[in-house]
Design an enzyme around this catalytic site. Sequence first.
Site, short mmCIF file in Angstrom:
data_model
loop_
_atom_site.label_atom_id
_atom_site.label_comp_id
_atom_site.label_asym_id
_atom_site.label_seq_id
_atom_site.Cartn_x
_atom_site.Cartn_y
_atom_site.Cartn_z
N GLY A 180 0.69 -1.37 0.00
CA GLY A 180 -0.05 0.14 0.05
C GLY A 180 0.62 1.20 -0.08
N GLY A 182 2.82 2.38 -2.39
CA GLY A 182 3.30 2.81 -3.68
C GLY A 182 2.71 4.42 -4.27
N CYS A 185 -0.49 3.62 -5.93
CA CYS A 185 -1.38 2.34 -5.21
C CYS A 185 -2.56 2.94 -4.70
CB CYS A 185 -0.24 1.87 -4.40
SG CYS A 185 -1.27 0.77 -3.31
P1 5GP Z 1 6.44 3.70 -5.89
O1 5GP Z 1 8.00 3.59 -5.95
O2 5GP Z 1 6.22 4.33 -7.12
O3 5GP Z 1 6.19 4.42 -4.54
O4 5GP Z 1 6.06 2.17 -5.53
C1 5GP Z 1 6.39 1.22 -6.71
C2 5GP Z 1 5.69 -0.24 -6.14
O5 5GP Z 1 4.05 0.27 -6.08
C3 5GP Z 1 5.69 -1.19 -7.14
O6 5GP Z 1 6.85 -1.66 -7.26
C4 5GP Z 1 4.56 -2.15 -6.68
O7 5GP Z 1 5.00 -2.81 -5.44
C5 5GP Z 1 3.51 -1.08 -6.11
N1 5GP Z 1 2.57 -0.96 -7.22
C6 5GP Z 1 2.63 -0.94 -8.53
N2 5GP Z 1 1.17 -0.69 -8.95
C7 5GP Z 1 0.42 -0.91 -8.04
C8 5GP Z 1 -0.99 -1.04 -8.23
O8 5GP Z 1 -1.66 -0.79 -9.11
N3 5GP Z 1 -1.68 -1.16 -6.86
C9 5GP Z 1 -0.76 -1.36 -5.81
N4 5GP Z 1 -1.41 -1.66 -4.50
N5 5GP Z 1 0.34 -1.24 -5.96
C10 5GP Z 1 1.06 -1.11 -6.94
#
Ligand code: 5GP
Length: 344
Positions: A180, A182, A185
Amino acid sequence: MHIEQDLKLDFKDVLIRPKRSTLTSRSEVDISRDYTFHHSKRSYHGIPIIAANMDVTGTFAMADALARQQLGVALHKHYSEEELVSYFKALPAGQTTFYSMGITHRDYDKFRRVKERVGEAISLVCVDVANGYTKVFVDFLHKLREAFPDVTIMAGNVVTGEMTEELIIGGVDIVKVGIGPGSVCTTRKMTGVGYPQLSAVIECADAAHGLGGLICADGGCTTPGDIAKAFGGGADFIMLGGMLAGHDECNGEVVEIDGAKKMRFYGMSSRTAMEKYAGGVAEYRASEGKEVLLDYRGPVEATLQDLLGGVRSACTYVGARKLKELSKRTTFIRVSQQLNEIFG
Ligand code: 5GP
């Protein structure tokens, strides 16, 4: 009803306390790491930051650009078999490129076929599900470990120590941590489930290290300072999505909106991704990701300079000559405000 009363922390809730040191410049800091993976027994050397296996960031072009600076990539899982085979056949030794897969029979069969054709060129695998707490996930990992004893397996995502231990005992080398946090996300909003990322990292790292395993902090880093905090909290690897989006090496076109150049970025469980790959959002599912338009940022190289410079600087503030020493030299202080936002 049981309520855990311990306060759990996010990156924004803490700062790293400075410590006396004899370092004079950040150029003296070595931010690479060496690991020997617990199960595969393979060795690793590099800067342990990995582009996320999202279809915007987990591209061949990103892998090549990041490899020039010793960083890694987890490829997204939508490349065709032929594309993967030709990519891995040409992959220089020592490059940190993870093959990614889900846990369906199709994913497994595709992996087996590609692996058979490229052999040793695939030594790192990332097995990725939104919820790493299910029995089918654990069973899948057992099967994978049995069939491929010398492949390094990174798998997740989980956020608690006991599940980290179960995965490591079950054959995982690197447990991916984060539910959660991300940038694109919406899981916490849609389900109410999650765990503040810094506490998840601290607790899972502790559990993993006790068994000789490693963790990868996945999601929620928004600044180089967050990356330093994740390493300070014990992360062995860090996975980045949003911080690497918007660049030339990403999969996605640059669009012009009111004269400003923008690039799309979306979660892998967003409506956009499901429409692209699964013919829409299945009736029983909700989308747990969103789509955003980011400012176009050009080549990823400049962003990397910034990001690695920030981590090096964090090391000098606490007197860590090597990234390995950062977590030992980190004391977090809880804060009620970490930034001066007066100019936005
Ligand atoms: P960020 O670096 O952008 O904060 O987080 C990346 C991570 O967000 C990804 O490696 C993956 O674990 C998570 N993530 C990517 N797409 C989604 C999504 O559609 N839903 C959720 N719950 N997590 C996501």
